[in-house]
Design a protein around this motif. Structure first.
Motif, PDB file in Angstrom:
ATOM      1  N   TYR A   1       0.844  -1.199   0.000  1.00 56.21           N
ATOM      2  CA  TYR A   1       0.000   0.000   0.000  1.00 56.21           C
ATOM      3  C   TYR A   1       0.879   1.249   0.000  1.00 56.21           C
ATOM      4  CZ  TYR A   1      -3.437  -3.462   1.415  1.00 56.21           C
ATOM      5  OH  TYR A   1      -4.244  -4.566   1.452  1.00 56.21           O
ATOM      6  N   PHE A   2       0.630   2.138  -0.946  1.00 57.53           N
ATOM      7  CA  PHE A   2       1.431   3.367  -1.065  1.00 57.53           C
ATOM      8  C   PHE A   2       0.528   4.577  -0.847  1.00 57.53           C
ATOM      9  CE2 PHE A   2       3.853   0.143  -3.062  1.00 57.53           C
ATOM     10  CZ  PHE A   2       5.174   0.492  -2.868  1.00 57.53           C
ATOM     11  N   ILE A   3       0.923   5.456   0.092  1.00 55.03           N
ATOM     12  CA  ILE A   3       0.082   6.623   0.386  1.00 55.03           C
ATOM     13  C   ILE A   3       0.884   7.903   0.162  1.00 55.03           C
ATOM     14  CG2 ILE A   3      -1.481   7.666   2.084  1.00 55.03           C
ATOM     15  CD1 ILE A   3      -1.079   5.180   3.826  1.00 55.03           C
ATOM     16  N   CYS A   4       0.313   8.847  -0.582  1.00 53.88           N
ATOM     17  CA  CYS A   4       0.938  10.163  -0.724  1.00 53.88           C
ATOM     18  C   CYS A   4      -0.177  11.196  -0.817  1.00 53.88           C
ATOM     19  CB  CYS A   4       1.817  10.203  -1.973  1.00 53.88           C
ATOM     20  SG  CYS A   4       2.723  11.740  -2.129  1.00 53.88           S
ATOM     21  N   ALA A   5      -0.237  12.077   0.168  1.00 52.89           N
ATOM     22  CA  ALA A   5      -1.340  13.045   0.228  1.00 52.89           C
ATOM     23  C   ALA A   5      -0.969  14.130   1.233  1.00 52.89           C
ATOM     24  CB  ALA A   5      -2.616  12.330   0.672  1.00 52.89           C
ATOM     25  N   ALA A   6      -1.932  14.980   1.554  1.00 54.92           N
ATOM     26  CA  ALA A   6      -1.707  15.993   2.595  1.00 54.92           C
ATOM     27  C   ALA A   6      -1.507  15.260   3.932  1.00 54.92           C
ATOM     28  CB  ALA A   6      -2.910  16.916   2.670  1.00 54.92           C
ATOM     29  N   PRO A   7      -0.726  15.870   4.872  1.00 54.22           N
ATOM     30  CA  PRO A   7      -0.372  15.163   6.108  1.00 54.22           C
ATOM     31  C   PRO A   7      -1.576  14.563   6.846  1.00 54.22           C
ATOM     32  CG  PRO A   7       0.800  17.236   5.971  1.00 54.22           C
ATOM     33  CD  PRO A   7      -0.095  17.196   4.780  1.00 54.22           C
TER      34      PRO A   7
ATOM     35  N   THR B   1       4.255  -3.318   7.780  1.00 50.69           N
ATOM     36  CA  THR B   1       5.376  -3.379   6.823  1.00 50.69           C
ATOM     37  C   THR B   1       4.899  -3.274   5.376  1.00 50.69           C
ATOM     38  OG1 THR B   1       5.199  -5.754   7.043  1.00 50.69           O
ATOM     39  CG2 THR B   1       7.020  -4.688   8.230  1.00 50.69           C
ATOM     40  N   ASN B   2       3.590  -3.405   5.151  1.00 55.02           N
ATOM     41  CA  ASN B   2       3.079  -3.293   3.771  1.00 55.02           C
ATOM     42  C   ASN B   2       2.637  -1.864   3.441  1.00 55.02           C
ATOM     43  OD1 ASN B   2       3.206  -6.048   4.254  1.00 55.02           O
ATOM     44  ND2 ASN B   2       1.574  -6.508   2.805  1.00 55.02           N
ATOM     45  N   ILE B   3       2.784  -0.946   4.427  1.00 54.18           N
ATOM     46  CA  ILE B   3       2.324   0.439   4.205  1.00 54.18           C
ATOM     47  C   ILE B   3       3.537   1.340   3.959  1.00 54.18           C
ATOM     48  CG2 ILE B   3       1.063   2.394   5.202  1.00 54.18           C
ATOM     49  CD1 ILE B   3      -0.443   0.398   6.950  1.00 54.18           C
ATOM     50  N   HIS B   4       3.490   2.090   2.862  1.00 57.40           N
ATOM     51  CA  HIS B   4       4.609   2.975   2.508  1.00 57.40           C
ATOM     52  C   HIS B   4       4.066   4.373   2.288  1.00 57.40           C
ATOM     53  CE1 HIS B   4       6.380  -0.921   1.927  1.00 57.40           C
ATOM     54  NE2 HIS B   4       5.341  -1.217   1.172  1.00 57.40           N
ATOM     55  N   MET B   5       4.781   5.383   2.844  1.00 59.03           N
ATOM     56  CA  MET B   5       4.255   6.743   2.764  1.00 59.03           C
ATOM     57  C   MET B   5       5.320   7.695   2.214  1.00 59.03           C
ATOM     58  SD  MET B   5       1.679   6.686   5.712  1.00 59.03           S
ATOM     59  CE  MET B   5       2.240   7.657   7.035  1.00 59.03           C
ATOM     60  N   GLU B   6       4.893   8.667   1.441  1.00 58.37           N
ATOM     61  CA  GLU B   6       5.796   9.728   0.989  1.00 58.37           C
ATOM     62  C   GLU B   6       5.235  11.055   1.475  1.00 58.37           C
ATOM     63  OE1 GLU B   6       8.827   9.959   0.107  1.00 58.37           O
ATOM     64  OE2 GLU B   6       8.969  10.061  -2.076  1.00 58.37           O
ATOM     65  N   HIS B   7       5.998  11.742   2.317  1.00 62.34           N
ATOM     66  CA  HIS B   7       5.560  13.052   2.813  1.00 62.34           C
ATOM     67  C   HIS B   7       6.140  14.142   1.927  1.00 62.34           C
ATOM     68  CE1 HIS B   7       4.915  10.670   6.521  1.00 62.34           C
ATOM     69  NE2 HIS B   7       3.884  11.478   6.641  1.00 62.34           N
ATOM     70  N   PHE B   8       5.295  15.052   1.456  1.00 63.44           N
ATOM     71  CA  PHE B   8       5.790  16.156   0.625  1.00 63.44           C
ATOM     72  C   PHE B   8       6.267  17.327   1.485  1.00 63.44           C
ATOM     73  CE2 PHE B   8       3.703  15.441  -3.817  1.00 63.44           C
ATOM     74  CZ  PHE B   8       4.478  14.308  -3.964  1.00 63.44           C
ATOM     75  N   ASN B   9       5.920  17.323   2.763  1.00 63.90           N
ATOM     76  CA  ASN B   9       6.407  18.416   3.619  1.00 63.90           C
ATOM     77  C   ASN B   9       7.476  17.878   4.547  1.00 63.90           C
ATOM     78  OD1 ASN B   9       4.462  16.870   4.882  1.00 63.90           O
ATOM     79  ND2 ASN B   9       4.070  18.433   6.412  1.00 63.90           N
ATOM     80  N   LEU B  10       8.741  18.156   4.172  1.00 61.01           N
ATOM     81  CA  LEU B  10       9.855  17.584   4.944  1.00 61.01           C
ATOM     82  C   LEU B  10      10.077  18.319   6.249  1.00 61.01           C
ATOM     83  CD1 LEU B  10      12.549  16.916   2.197  1.00 61.01           C
ATOM     84  CD2 LEU B  10      11.063  15.287   3.327  1.00 61.01           C
ATOM     85  N   VAL B  11       9.868  19.644   6.218  1.00 61.67           N
ATOM     86  CA  VAL B  11      10.135  20.442   7.439  1.00 61.67           C
ATOM     87  C   VAL B  11       8.957  21.345   7.733  1.00 61.67           C
ATOM     88  CG1 VAL B  11      12.640  20.542   7.561  1.00 61.67           C
ATOM     89  CG2 VAL B  11      11.438  21.966   5.907  1.00 61.67           C
TER      90      VAL B  11
END
Ligand SMILES: Cc1cc2nc3c(=O)[nH]c(=O)nc-3n(C[C@H](O)[C@H](O)[C@H](O)COP(=O)(O)OP(=O)(O)OC[C@H]3O[C@@H](n4cnc5c(N)ncnc54)[C@H](O)[C@@H]3O)c2cc1C
Length: 449
Positions: free
Chosen positions: A415-421, A439-449
Motif C-alpha cells: 500500500y502506497f500513500i501520498c497526500a496531505a499530512p 510493513t506493507n504500508i509505505h508513505m511519501e511526505h511532501f512536507n519535509l520540514v
C-alpha cells in the motif's frame, strides 16, 4: 551467499545502524580503554561521557542530511529526517544534562557561567549551547516564527557548524580527557569528516550537477493548478529512476546557490531522455513554474527515495492512495508499469484511490483513464465537492471506503500513500484498523520540514 546477504536491504540497513552506534560510542570506548584522569568521581566522568556522546551524535548529523545515496536507499528520506530530528533532541538533552550534573556535584563550576570572567573553554561551551538552543527553537517553531524555508536552511547549516565546532573546541580546551595526542586526533578526524560532508554537499555535489545540465523542453498545464515541467538532458544520458522516486531541482540559477526543491518524477522511469515533474502552484517557487520558458537550464540531484513498487517484486498487486498533488509518484508508477507490461509479462493489478476536491481538480484524469487500457487498473475517484450528477465516491478516504475496495487478503498487497499530512495520518490509521500489516504500508511526505 555472503554477497547475497550483503545485498539484502534489511542487512544493509542494520549495518548502517551498527556503524552509527559504533561511531557514537567510539570516543567512550577509547576513554574506557585509556584510564581517565583519576580522582574525579563517578558523576563527573558520567557527565563527561554524556558530553562526548552528544558531540559525536551532533557531528554525525551532517552525514544524515548529506543525501548520501547509499544511506538514503536503505531507509528513505522520511525516515532519515525523522531520525535526524529525534537524535537532535536526544543530543540536545544530553548537552543540557552534561553541565547540570557538574553544577550539582561541584557547585563552584557555576562561576563558569559568568561569561566575562570564564576561561575560553567555558565560553565555547556556553556559546555552543546557545547555538544549539537557537537551532532547536528555529526548527521546531519555524512556521510559527514565520521563517521562510530558504533563510531557515542557511541559518540551520550555520548554527549546526557553530554548535559542533564550539563543542569540539570546548572538549579540546578542557583537555582532561583529550590530553593524549591520539584522542585529540580521533576527535579532529570526526570533525574533519563532518566538515568534508559539508564541503561535499555545498561544493562537490553542485560541481557534478553543473556538468550534467538539463534543458526545459515543455511546460504543460494540467488540471488542478498543476504544471508539468519536461526536462531533456543536455550532453549526457540523463537519469533512470525507480517510478515513485524524487529529485531535487534547481531552475535557472547555479546549483552552487543551493536553492533547490524536491519533486517526484511523474514520467516513465525508463525514459531518461525526457524526465517530467508535475508541480502544483502553491508557494514562491512553485507559482513561477508556469512562466518558465523552454530552453531554461535546470539541474537535478537524484534520484532519491524508497517510495517505489520496484522493491516489491513478490507482491501480488498494489494499492495506491493519493490525495491532490500526491498523484505524481503514482502516475510515474502507473506509466512505467504500463510501458513495461508487455515486455515483462507483469499482469499484477493496481487499485488507485484518488481524492480530490472537485472533478475539475483531478490532475491527470484523462491520462489515468487511458492507462486502464494498458494495465489491470481500477480507479476510485473520491470527491470532496462532487458535481450534482456524481455517482462515485464522495467525502473522505476513511475506513469504510477502504474496506469496500481493498482486497480481503490484505497482506497480499503493498500500500502506497501520498497526500496531505492529515489524510496520510487518517488513511494509515484506517489501514491499521483493517489489519494491513504495517510493513506493507509505505508513505511519501511532501512536507519535509
Ligand atoms: C519527496 C518530495 C516530493 C515532492 N513532490 C512534489 C511533486 O511531485 N509535486 C509538487 O507540486 N510538490 C512536490 N513536493 C512539494 C514541493 O517540494 C514543495 O511544495 C515546494 O518545494 C514548495 O516550494 P514553494 O517555494 O513553492 O513554497 P513555499 O510556500 O515557499 O513553501 C511551502 C513549504 O514547502 C517547503 N519547502 C519550501 N521550499 C523548499 C525547499 N527548497 N526544499 C524542501 N522543502 C521546501 C517548506 O516546508 C515550506 O514551508 C514534494 C516534496 C517532497 C519532500
Amino acid at each position: 551467499m555472503r554477497s547475497l546477504l550483503m545485498r539484502s536491504p534489511v542487512v544493509v540497513a542494520a549495518c548502517w545502524i551498527g556503524a552509527y552506534i559504533f561511531i557514537t560510542l567510539l570516543p567512550l570506548v577509547i576513554l574506557l580503554v585509556y584510564p581517565a584522569p583519576v580522582g574525579r568521581g563517578f558523576w563527573i566522568d558520567f557527565s563527561v561521557a554524556l558530553g562526548f556522546i552528544a558531540l559525536a551524535m551532533m557531528a554525525l548529523q551532517f552525514s544524515l542530511t548529506a543525501r548520501i545515496n547509499r544511506i538514503e536507499a536503505s531507509y528513505g528520506i522520511d525516515i532519515i529526517l525523522q531520525f535526524h530530528r529525534y537524535i537532535s533532541l536526544v543530543a540536545f538533552a544530553l548537552v543540557l544534562i552534561h553541565p547540570l550534573i557538574l553544577f550539582v556535584v561541584q557547585p563552584e563550576t557555576l562561576q563558569l557561567l559568568n561569561f566575562f570572567t570564564a576561561p575560553w573553554r567555558a565560553k565555547m561551551a556556553v556559546l555552543g549551547t546557545l547555538a544549539l538552543i537557537a537551532l532547536v527553537v528555529t526548527t521546531i517553531w519555524r512556521q510559527k516564527l514565520k521563517i521562510p524555508y530558504e533563510p531557515w536552511r542557511t541559518l540551520h547549516g550555520v548554527l549546526a557548524v557553530l554548535t559542533v565546532g564550539l563543542g569540539l573546541g570546548h572538549a579540546i580546551a578542557v583537555g582532561n580527557y583529550l590530553g593524549l595526542f591520539w584522542k585529540a586526533v580521533l576527535w579532529t578526524a570526526i570533525a574533519l569528516a563532518a566538515l568534508w560532508l559539508l564541503v561535499y554537499v555545498r561544493l562537490v555535489k553542485p560541481f557534478f550537477m553543473l556538468k550534467k545540465p538539463y534543458l526545459v523542453e515543455e511546460v504543460r498545464p494540467e488540471h488542478g493548478n498543476v504544471w508539468t515541467l519536461a526536462l531533456r538532458p543536455r550532453g549526457h544520458e540523463g537519469i533512470r529512476f525507480d517510478p515513485g522516486q524524487f529529485a531535487w531541482i534547481t531552475l535557472e540559477i547555479s546549483p552552487f546557490r543551493m536553492r533547490e526543491h524536491p519533486f517526484s518524477m511523474s514520467s516513465n522511469g525508463d525514459n531518461p531522455e525526457r524526465i517530467e515533474f508535475s508541480i502544483k502552484a502553491l508557494g514562491d517557487f512553485t507559482k513561477t513554474i508556469k512562466d518558465v520558458k523552454p530552453g531554461t537550464k535546470a539541474f537535478l540531484d537524484g534520484p532519491y527515495g524508497v517510495f517505489t513498487t520496484e522493491r516489491y517484486e513478490d507482491s501480488a498487486g498494489f494499492v495506491l492512495i493519493a490525495g491532490g498533488i500526491g498523484i505524481t509518484p503514482m502516475m510515474s508508477i502507473l506509466v512505467t508499469q504500463a510501458e513495461r507490461k508487455a515486455e515483462r509479462k507483469d499482469e499484477r493489478p493496481y487499485l488507485l484511490i484518488y481524492a480530490s476536491k472537485t472533478w475539475e481538480d483531478v490532475t491527470f484524469s484523462e491520462e489515468l483513464d487511458k492507462l486502464k487500457e494498458k494495465l489491470d487498473l481500477t480507479i476510485v475517484h473520491v470527491l470532496r465537492e462532487p458535481p450534482e450528477n456524481w455517482s462515485g465516491e464522495k467525502g473522505y478516504v476513511d475506513k469504510e471506503l477502504l474496506e469496500r475496495y481493498i482486497p480481503k487478503r490484505r497482506a497480499t498487497r503493498q500500500y502506497f500513500i501520498c497526500a496531505a499530512p492529515k489524510m496520510m495520518e487518517q488513511v494509515e490509521l484506517a489501514l491499521h484498523q483493517l489489519d494491513v500489516p504495517p510493513t506493507n504500508i509505505h508513505m511519501e511526505h511532501f512536507n519535509l520540514v
